[in-house]
Design a protein around this motif. Structure first.
Motif, PDB file in Angstrom:
ATOM      1  N   LEU A 222       0.834  -1.208   0.000  1.00 21.63           N
ATOM      2  CA  LEU A 222       0.000   0.000   0.000  1.00 21.63           C
ATOM      3  C   LEU A 222       0.863   1.250   0.000  1.00 21.63           C
ATOM      4  CD1 LEU A 222      -2.796  -0.998   2.555  1.00 21.63           C
ATOM      5  CD2 LEU A 222      -2.914  -1.031   0.064  1.00 21.63           C
ATOM      6  N   PHE A 223       1.884   1.266   0.840  1.00 24.26           N
ATOM      7  CA  PHE A 223       2.721   2.462   0.917  1.00 24.26           C
ATOM      8  C   PHE A 223       3.600   2.618  -0.317  1.00 24.26           C
ATOM      9  CE2 PHE A 223       1.807   2.112   5.532  1.00 24.26           C
ATOM     10  CZ  PHE A 223       1.278   3.390   5.694  1.00 24.26           C
ATOM     11  N   ARG A 224       3.982   1.512  -0.936  1.00 25.01           N
ATOM     12  CA  ARG A 224       4.729   1.630  -2.194  1.00 25.01           C
ATOM     13  C   ARG A 224       3.853   2.242  -3.280  1.00 25.01           C
ATOM     14  NH1 ARG A 224       7.864  -4.237  -2.451  1.00 25.01           N
ATOM     15  NH2 ARG A 224       9.481  -3.751  -0.890  1.00 25.01           N
ATOM     16  N   LEU A 225       2.597   1.802  -3.347  1.00 26.77           N
ATOM     17  CA  LEU A 225       1.675   2.399  -4.311  1.00 26.77           C
ATOM     18  C   LEU A 225       1.458   3.878  -4.000  1.00 26.77           C
ATOM     19  CD1 LEU A 225      -1.019  -0.433  -4.589  1.00 26.77           C
ATOM     20  CD2 LEU A 225       0.671   0.213  -6.313  1.00 26.77           C
ATOM     21  N   LYS A 228       4.406   5.794  -5.103  1.00 31.62           N
ATOM     22  CA  LYS A 228       4.428   5.872  -6.566  1.00 31.62           C
ATOM     23  C   LYS A 228       3.502   6.983  -7.051  1.00 31.62           C
ATOM     24  CE  LYS A 228       3.815   3.034 -10.724  1.00 31.62           C
ATOM     25  NZ  LYS A 228       3.466   1.692 -11.234  1.00 31.62           N
ATOM     26  N   GLU A 229       2.321   7.078  -6.429  1.00 29.49           N
ATOM     27  CA  GLU A 229       1.401   8.158  -6.792  1.00 29.49           C
ATOM     28  C   GLU A 229       1.986   9.514  -6.431  1.00 29.49           C
ATOM     29  OE1 GLU A 229      -1.493   8.195  -8.463  1.00 29.49           O
ATOM     30  OE2 GLU A 229      -1.049   6.107  -8.888  1.00 29.49           O
ATOM     31  N   ARG A 230       2.681   9.593  -5.301  1.00 25.80           N
ATOM     32  CA  ARG A 230       3.325  10.851  -4.913  1.00 25.80           C
ATOM     33  C   ARG A 230       4.361  11.271  -5.954  1.00 25.80           C
ATOM     34  NH1 ARG A 230       3.403  12.329   0.810  1.00 25.80           N
ATOM     35  NH2 ARG A 230       1.951  11.033   1.993  1.00 25.80           N
ATOM     36  N   ARG A 231       5.164  10.298  -6.398  1.00 30.08           N
ATOM     37  CA  ARG A 231       6.166  10.615  -7.418  1.00 30.08           C
ATOM     38  C   ARG A 231       5.519  11.100  -8.703  1.00 30.08           C
ATOM     39  NH1 ARG A 231       8.628   5.850  -5.469  1.00 30.08           N
ATOM     40  NH2 ARG A 231       7.769   4.659  -7.199  1.00 30.08           N
ATOM     41  N   LYS A 232       4.415  10.444  -9.094  1.00 29.66           N
ATOM     42  CA  LYS A 232       3.717  10.840 -10.310  1.00 29.66           C
ATOM     43  C   LYS A 232       3.135  12.244 -10.180  1.00 29.66           C
ATOM     44  CE  LYS A 232       0.161   9.264 -13.551  1.00 29.66           C
ATOM     45  NZ  LYS A 232      -0.521  10.570 -13.625  1.00 29.66           N
ATOM     46  N   LEU A 233       2.540  12.528  -9.026  1.00 31.68           N
ATOM     47  CA  LEU A 233       1.980  13.862  -8.799  1.00 31.68           C
ATOM     48  C   LEU A 233       3.075  14.919  -8.835  1.00 31.68           C
ATOM     49  CD1 LEU A 233      -0.600  13.197  -5.947  1.00 31.68           C
ATOM     50  CD2 LEU A 233      -1.107  13.991  -8.254  1.00 31.68           C
ATOM     51  N   ALA A 234       4.188  14.637  -8.155  1.00 33.68           N
ATOM     52  CA  ALA A 234       5.289  15.598  -8.138  1.00 33.68           C
ATOM     53  C   ALA A 234       5.811  15.847  -9.546  1.00 33.68           C
ATOM     54  CB  ALA A 234       6.412  15.090  -7.233  1.00 33.68           C
ATOM     55  N   SER A 235       5.928  14.771 -10.338  1.00 33.99           N
ATOM     56  CA  SER A 235       6.401  14.916 -11.715  1.00 33.99           C
ATOM     57  C   SER A 235       5.418  15.722 -12.554  1.00 33.99           C
ATOM     58  CB  SER A 235       6.619  13.535 -12.326  1.00 33.99           C
ATOM     59  OG  SER A 235       7.006  13.630 -13.676  1.00 33.99           O
ATOM     60  N   ASP A 236       4.111  15.431 -12.413  1.00 34.46           N
ATOM     61  CA  ASP A 236       3.102  16.165 -13.178  1.00 34.46           C
ATOM     62  C   ASP A 236       3.101  17.645 -12.822  1.00 34.46           C
ATOM     63  OD1 ASP A 236       2.410  13.836 -14.387  1.00 34.46           O
ATOM     64  OD2 ASP A 236       0.623  13.464 -13.167  1.00 34.46           O
ATOM     65  N   LEU A 237       3.167  17.941 -11.539  1.00 35.00           N
ATOM     66  CA  LEU A 237       3.170  19.344 -11.107  1.00 35.00           C
ATOM     67  C   LEU A 237       4.421  20.064 -11.628  1.00 35.00           C
ATOM     68  CD1 LEU A 237       1.929  19.167  -7.406  1.00 35.00           C
ATOM     69  CD2 LEU A 237       0.734  20.166  -9.339  1.00 35.00           C
TER      70      LEU A 237
END
Length: 449
Positions: A222-225, A228-237
């Protein structure tokens, strides 16, 4: 320049109307000037009214980019489908002039559509026939116009499809281009998060975890997922919103610096706008760094925590002491990230709830285990109230992260005696460890504050 062509067209219309009349050249010129000046004044008035009244007529105009940023930040902490739907509902009500929202579920095999819940009134029975004929053609993120309102598909999984229905606007106008683009973007993003959450919740149901605590491997997953979402959000922003903000800031800065003939009050206003835009750029950068700290693995746990303490010290009302005892354990990325997130949550909790004047952090190695202790001199809380406050104070996330690495978390607190959190993380047997001979003694002089 824009008014020139309409003025010519209007003058040509006058010429067709008065085609049999003798009009001198001077009169034509006078008519053109009157029409031209009137058109210029009309366009100017339209611009002024648009600037002053747009936010009243179109709720949320010029706020869609900020909305996506704030929504992404909130969704990064969501772990359940219901929480995601609540976040979406809140964002839609804040940005759009609507009165009702409904969440629908469709069984793919039986094609039965049911209404999960609504906020406001939804004519479900009246729209059911349209929904039955059209929902099957939608894909995630797509929407369709109904006789009353609009319907968007926001998720699909485990034999079901999920939709959100949005009522028509209060002012009875159609959604404009900005609103449509914003809706498509946010619905598509919700669809991605929705599918991930469905997979997680389906896994939890399959394992029948409602009767007990989740095993460590599930928590780690769960925390890895989540990371992963945090990394994606940071990249998108960073790659979209931040770059656009920088582009507009540079253009505005060029205008302020190059236009020597600008009135002083206009120059001052533009300078204030550029400063505000620079603050927004800084906030987006801070959000990206918080979602995914740069060079975390390269720095290691000690330097990462020291940087976090130094940054927190700028905004906190308490001093921070970090003692790491010449900590020389080489940790893998998962352990470094876990310790960093735990520290982040503890310091955030201290700023919100503790009212402390001093915080102590202690990290050391002992017998193939990492021991980490947080202690503040804040107001504390009664132990019997601590469990009920876990979700509110964010402490449940800490306990779950530690449990994911098969560790233990101990809380000690009492009214007026602050809060102490002791964490023990066992290390795999094959970890190579270096530590000084005097590891049992705590060197209180090695501090970072």
């Amino acid at each position: 320049m824009i008014a020139f062509l309409p003025a010519l067209l209007i003058l040509s219309g006058f010429g067709l109307v008065f085609i049999g009349t003798s009009i001198e050249l001077v009169q034509w010129i006078q008519m053109f000037l009157v029409v031209y000046v009137s058109t210029v004044l009309f366009l100017y008035a339209k611009e002024v009214l648009d600037r002053k009244l747009r936010n009243r007529v179109i709720k949320g105009a010029h706020q869609f980019e900020q909305s996506l940023e704030h929504f992404s930040r909130r969704v990064s902490e969501v772990m359940k489908v219901n929480e995601l739907e609540q976040c979406l509902q809140k964002e839609l009500f804040e940005l759009l002039p609507i009165e009702s929202i409904g969440f629908l579920e469709r069984q793919i095999e039986s094609k039965v559509i049911s209404l999960k819940r609504t906020q406001g009134e939804m004519p479900f029975e009246e729209l059911l026939e349209q929904l039955n004929h059209n929902l099957s053609r939608l894909s995630v993120g797509e929407g369709m116009k109904l006789t009353k309102g609009n319907c968007y598909m926001i998720g699909q999984g485990r034999g079901t499809q999920h939709f959100v229905w949005i009522s028509d606007k209060d002012n009875h106008t159609e959604y404009n281009h900005d609103e449509k683009v914003w809706l498509r973007t946010i619905m598509t993003y919700v669809g991605f998060v929705y599918q991930n959450l469905q997979l997680i919740e389906g896994l939890v149901q399959d394992l029948d975890l409602q009767k007990g605590e989740a095993p460590p491997w599930v928590l780690r997953l769960l925390f890895r997922l989540s990371e992963k979402e945090r990394r994606k959000l940071a990249s998108d922003l960073h790659d979209s919103a931040l770059q656009d903000q920088l582009l507009w800031y540079r253009k505005l800065e060029t205008i302020v610096n190059d236009e020597a003939r600008l009135p002083n009050d206009t120059r001052t206003n533009l300078f204030d706008i550029s400063e505000g835009l620079l603050d927004v750029i800084h906030q987006i950068r801070e959000t990206c760094n918080e979602l995914r700290p740069p060079f975390l693995q390269e720095m290691g746990a000690i330097e990462a925590i020291e940087n976090l303490c130094a940054h927190t010290q700028l905004n906190a009302n308490f001093t921070i002491t970090f003692d790491h005892q010449d900590f020389r354990v080489e940790l893998d990325d998962e352990y470094v990230l876990t310790i960093y997130r735990i520290t982040q949550e503890l310091l955030r909790n201290g700023m919100k709830h503790s009212k402390a004047s001093h915080v102590e952090l202690l990290l050391y190695y002992e017998e193939q285990r990492i021991r980490y202790r947080y202690k503040d001199n804040g107001v504390g809380i009664a132990m019997d109230r601590l469990n009920s406050s876990f979700d509110h104070m964010g402490l449940s996330g800490i306990r779950e992260r530690v449990a994911g690495l098969e560790g233990e978390t101990l809380f000690r607190t009492a009214p007026g005696e602050g809060l102490e959190v002791e964490i023990v993380l066992p290390l795999p047997q094959d970890d190579s460890v270096e530590y000084p001979e005097s590891e049992v003694e705590i060197d209180v002089n090695r501090t970072a504050s």
